[in-house]
Design an enzyme around this catalytic site. Structure first.
Site: not given
Length: 370
Positions: A207, A138, A192, A195
């Site tokens: 990340r 993702e 939700s 990141s």
């Protein structure tokens, strides 16, 4: 930017991002179909294209964001329009059943998908829809989709924007921002959860961190505190509320500014801090609670983003994700917070297709398995 591939995937072309709250779908509608192709085109493919492009709502919860449609772009050597559709993740089984009813598996046996739901619902796709999922990372999809959308013209409009005069509500206005040279960039994806990625080139990104306090937290807490039934209702309530009725400010503790450490009196010292007092609980409204929840979540995201930007030595921070959909309130809060606390060193940027980059990245992954 044109993406071409010698071996084109067969139609229909979809990319899915199955999140914890929303499913985001990107659909490419070809507009360069030849007479020969049209003659050979099977009815099920025509039916799917007509259904998706002639409606703006699907059932009671599916929405096509018509204002975001990208017209006449080139993808994998074909000209077409790119459509953007969303619906609640809880309605995904209904979507799969619809695909089965329209004989989707006779056209495609594999769907390109990303997000946690690509794993969670893989069995449902296989057993109900006779479809297999090609699962893509993702964060890879997020970055690829963002860079692609930024590279194509948004029908002559700017994709990226910021808020000028963010500290002055009466003068604050949305302004276009040129992101032709995007690197380095800090990407804060608010779904939700949250990141945060540091992007140094199209192939060099990582990340940095994240937080569980995101859009799902806002809606969950608002549902508990106010009884609201939807994200839109929660935002509507927040727009009418006063967070200072629930929050304890620096001036409530110090009687004014805390000058030694440069804390202004209006800054929040304790989110929901006033709610420890019975008399405050008796006078606070549901709208105040919704606003305080929004401010709490947004301030926390802004604080984490600012620390990441400083640590990574990046001064442009782009906020994306469906938490920001129809949520100008949070965007202006983020713009003001970053500008104020960084003394003008950090700029908060936003993108028109805020929640769809993962779905577009999944669409771009089509040739990898076709």
């Amino acid at each position: 930017m044109k993406i071409k591939d010698a071996k084109k995937p067969s139609f229909p072309w979809f990319g899915m991002d199955i999140g914890g709250t929303l499913v985001k779908l990107s659909y490419f509608e070809p507009i360069d179909i030849t007479a020969e192709e049209e003659q050979e085109e099977v009815e099920s493919l025509k039916s799917i294209r007509k259904y998706l492009t002639s409606n703006v709502a699907y059932g009671s919860t599916g929405i096509r964001d018509v204002h975001l449609e990208l017209k006449d772009l080139t993808l994998f050597g074909r000209r077409g329009n790119l459509h953007f559709i969303r619906f609640p993740t809880q309605d995904l089984p209904t979507f799969i059943q619809m695909g089965r009813d329209k004989n989707f598996s006779t056209l495609q046996t594999v769907l390109s998908a990303t997000g946690g739901g690509a794993y969670k619902f893989e069995k449902d796709f296989r057993t109900i829809g006779n479809l297999h999922l090609h699962k893509l990372d993702e964060l890879d999809c997020l970055v690829k989709g963002l860079l692609y959308i930024d590279s194509v013209s948004f029908n002559g409009q700017a994709e990226c924007y910021y808020f000028a005069n963010a500290s002055e509500p009466e003068r604050c206005q949305k302004m276009p921002f040129n992101l032709d040279d995007p690197y380095p960039l800090l990407v804060v994806n608010i779904g939700s959860g949250v990141s945060i990625l540091a992007v140094h080139s199209k192939d060099n990104y990582k990340r940095v961190t994240g937080t569980s306090l995101g859009g799902g937290t806002f809606l969950g807490l608002c549902s508990l505190l106010t009884g609201c039934e939807s994200f839109e209702e929660a935002l509507e309530m927040a727009s009418k509320g006063d967070s200072t009725q629930a929050d304890r400010l620096v001036r409530d503790i110090y009687g004014g500014d805390y000058e030694r450490f440069g804390l202004p009196g209006w800054a929040v010292a304790s989110s929901f801090g006033n709610m420890i007092y019975k008399e405050k609980r008796e006078t606070v409204s549901k709208e105040d609670l919704a606003r305080a929840t929004l401010v709490t979540i947004t301030n926390n995201i802004g604080s984490v983003a600012r620390m990441c930007a400083v640590n990574e030595k990046i001064n442009r921070v782009v906020f994306v994700g469906n938490f920001l959909r129809v949520n100008t309130l949070s965007m202006k809060l983020l713009a003001y917070a970053l500008d104020y606390w960084s003394k003008g060193q950090l700029k908060a940027l936003f993108l028109e297709h805020e929640g769809y980059f993962g779905a577009v990245g999944a669409l771009l992954g089509l040739p990898n398995f076709s």
